[in-house]
Motif scaffolding. Sequence first.
Motif, short mmCIF file in Angstrom:
data_model
loop_
_atom_site.label_atom_id
_atom_site.label_comp_id
_atom_site.label_asym_id
_atom_site.label_seq_id
_atom_site.Cartn_x
_atom_site.Cartn_y
_atom_site.Cartn_z
N MET A 17 11.05 11.78 52.40
CA MET A 17 9.87 11.37 51.64
C MET A 17 9.88 9.86 51.46
SD MET A 17 8.57 12.60 47.86
CE MET A 17 9.90 11.81 46.95
N PHE A 18 8.79 9.22 51.83
CA PHE A 18 8.63 7.80 51.58
C PHE A 18 8.13 7.61 50.15
CE2 PHE A 18 7.96 8.27 56.21
CZ PHE A 18 9.07 7.55 56.64
N PHE A 19 8.83 6.79 49.41
CA PHE A 19 8.58 6.58 47.98
C PHE A 19 8.09 5.14 47.81
CE2 PHE A 19 9.63 5.23 43.77
CZ PHE A 19 9.68 6.34 42.95
N GLN A 20 6.99 4.95 47.10
CA GLN A 20 6.42 3.62 46.93
C GLN A 20 6.25 3.27 45.46
OE1 GLN A 20 5.46 1.13 49.32
NE2 GLN A 20 5.46 0.00 47.38
N GLY A 21 6.91 2.20 45.04
CA GLY A 21 6.67 1.66 43.72
C GLY A 21 5.41 0.83 43.73
N MET A 22 4.49 1.09 42.82
CA MET A 22 3.17 0.46 42.85
C MET A 22 3.06 -0.77 41.96
SD MET A 22 1.48 2.21 45.04
CE MET A 22 -0.25 1.84 44.75
N LEU B 222 15.88 -1.21 53.53
CA LEU B 222 15.74 0.23 53.34
C LEU B 222 16.70 0.70 52.25
CD1 LEU B 222 15.85 1.23 57.12
CD2 LEU B 222 13.82 0.76 55.75
N ASP B 223 16.17 1.33 51.22
CA ASP B 223 16.96 1.90 50.14
C ASP B 223 16.98 3.41 50.34
OD1 ASP B 223 18.33 2.43 47.81
OD2 ASP B 223 16.74 1.77 46.45
N ILE B 224 18.13 3.95 50.73
CA ILE B 224 18.23 5.37 51.08
C ILE B 224 18.76 6.18 49.90
CG2 ILE B 224 19.20 7.05 52.68
CD1 ILE B 224 17.26 5.07 53.96
N HIS B 225 18.00 7.19 49.51
CA HIS B 225 18.32 8.08 48.39
C HIS B 225 18.32 9.53 48.87
CE1 HIS B 225 17.45 5.28 44.84
NE2 HIS B 225 17.04 4.57 45.89
N ILE C 64 13.47 5.58 50.74
CA ILE C 64 13.34 6.85 51.47
C ILE C 64 14.26 7.90 50.85
CG2 ILE C 64 13.46 7.96 53.73
CD1 ILE C 64 13.25 5.11 54.95
N GLU C 65 13.65 8.99 50.42
CA GLU C 65 14.40 10.13 49.89
C GLU C 65 14.72 11.07 51.05
OE1 GLU C 65 15.27 10.51 46.76
OE2 GLU C 65 13.85 9.41 45.49
N VAL C 66 16.00 11.28 51.31
CA VAL C 66 16.44 12.13 52.42
C VAL C 66 16.92 13.46 51.84
CG1 VAL C 66 17.98 12.37 54.39
CG2 VAL C 66 17.11 10.10 53.75
N GLY C 67 16.06 14.48 51.93
CA GLY C 67 16.42 15.78 51.40
C GLY C 67 16.64 15.74 49.90
N ALA C 68 17.48 16.67 49.44
CA ALA C 68 17.79 16.79 48.00
C ALA C 68 19.19 17.35 47.85
CB ALA C 68 16.76 17.70 47.33
N GLN C 69 19.57 17.60 46.61
CA GLN C 69 20.93 18.09 46.35
C GLN C 69 21.16 19.48 46.93
OE1 GLN C 69 18.55 18.35 44.19
NE2 GLN C 69 18.78 20.19 42.93
N THR C 70 20.10 20.17 47.30
CA THR C 70 20.23 21.52 47.88
C THR C 70 20.37 21.49 49.39
OG1 THR C 70 17.81 21.68 47.90
CG2 THR C 70 18.96 22.63 46.00
N ASN C 71 20.26 20.32 50.00
CA ASN C 71 20.47 20.19 51.44
C ASN C 71 21.94 19.92 51.75
OD1 ASN C 71 17.39 18.89 51.22
ND2 ASN C 71 17.76 20.14 53.05
N THR C 72 22.35 20.25 52.95
CA THR C 72 23.71 19.94 53.40
C THR C 72 23.74 18.54 54.00
OG1 THR C 72 23.37 20.80 55.63
CG2 THR C 72 24.10 22.37 53.93
#
Length: 430
Positions: free
Chosen positions: A336-341, A310-313, A400-408
């Motif tokens: 968000m689940f991110f998939q490289g194709m 799992l690569d957590i971003h 897996i993208e966990v939120g963004a820079q605007t999240n706490t």
Amino acid sequence: MSRWAVWLAILLLQVRYPDVVSAGSRIASSGKEVGIFVRQSEKTNRYVEITDEKMEISDMIVGMMRKWAGQEPPAGNGRTCHWQLLPYAMANDRRTGYDPSWRLYEGYRYAYETYGYLFSDGQNGEEDGAAARLVSGGSSAGNASALTASGGLPLESEQASGSVSPGEAARLTPDGLPTMAQLMDYDYLMKRYYSVHTSTTAGRDLMKAEKLLGTDLSLDQDPSVPQILIYHTHSQETYADYGPGMRQATVVRVGEYLAQLLRAKGWNVIHDTTAYDIAGGGLDRSKAYTYALDGVTKILEENPQIEVVLDIHRDGVAETTRLVSEINGKSTAKIMFFQGMSRTPDGPIESLANPYLEENLAFGFQMQLAAEADFPGLTRKIYLKGLRYNMHVRPRCALIEVGAQTNTLEEAMNAMEPLSGLLDGVLRRP
């Protein structure tokens, strides 16, 4: 039993018996017993009791139901199990004692009170009076809270009459969840669940719901050896409250919490905190995926039992965008689940081959559907992009993208609780 487990059983049954299991199939459960209500196609105008004794249900389905029922395979025939696959409706006259749905009602009052509106006659849409009127106080509005397959509210005519035509009934599923027939519609599948970047393509040959759901990604849990690796290609990604007094507000802290939650569920987890995006003493992401591949490859060589990577971003969005929803009463960052194709619109990128692409896609899709069933609002659409992103190292890889820079940080940490449940559920799938 989670709603995801219920939904998956229905979907797989619909694949196995498309002429028998209708869109009106439902599961009711209580304690350690499970009943699935299915009805035969309208062409035959007959209802049948489906058990492993009367029909050759696949071993996978039988095993799933026994595991969810908390039972070992019976010594005798299928009738000795506490679970059975029962007809959606068989007879209207409960006094004869031949209606299994009525017999089940006696022991499953909670399920009937919750799902009473589901007991309808497949021919004319009229509610089966005995059960439905008992749970709806004499009215036929027991389905007023049902959702359409698209996630919206029912049509006014459906709410008003309490009965739907066979065609309308086929569009109604538990809590608005799609049927297998809908998921097998490529256009529906892509529109509902995926966002495709212009750098890639996702053709009909790859995006098949029956394959995405039918791929078995379960593991035999072995706490004596590491089976899950968590790492961060971009370890320096931070959250909104990062600062001098909050240096821990990074994806690394989020990954450590996820590791702790998975360990609490019995998994042996390695959390790699290496800063792959630091070079020469400063931030440098130009070769982060190259450095990360070297590091991850070494860990996998030293720990060949690792099956999940799992690569957590965290994502980067406009400063006015807030990726947050309420899950279990907590303000939670969306994931968000991110998939490289490993492919462009012109075809596969041979230098970035991924032999596990189909398994990667199945892993993300199964978690996406589990989230839709058990934690609605948690996930964004699965994002597909052209390159490989080191997802070729194991079949069970996820970025897996966990939120963004605007999240706490708290919002991101809160998201790890349902995410750990999704991972555990897919990996423990019978």
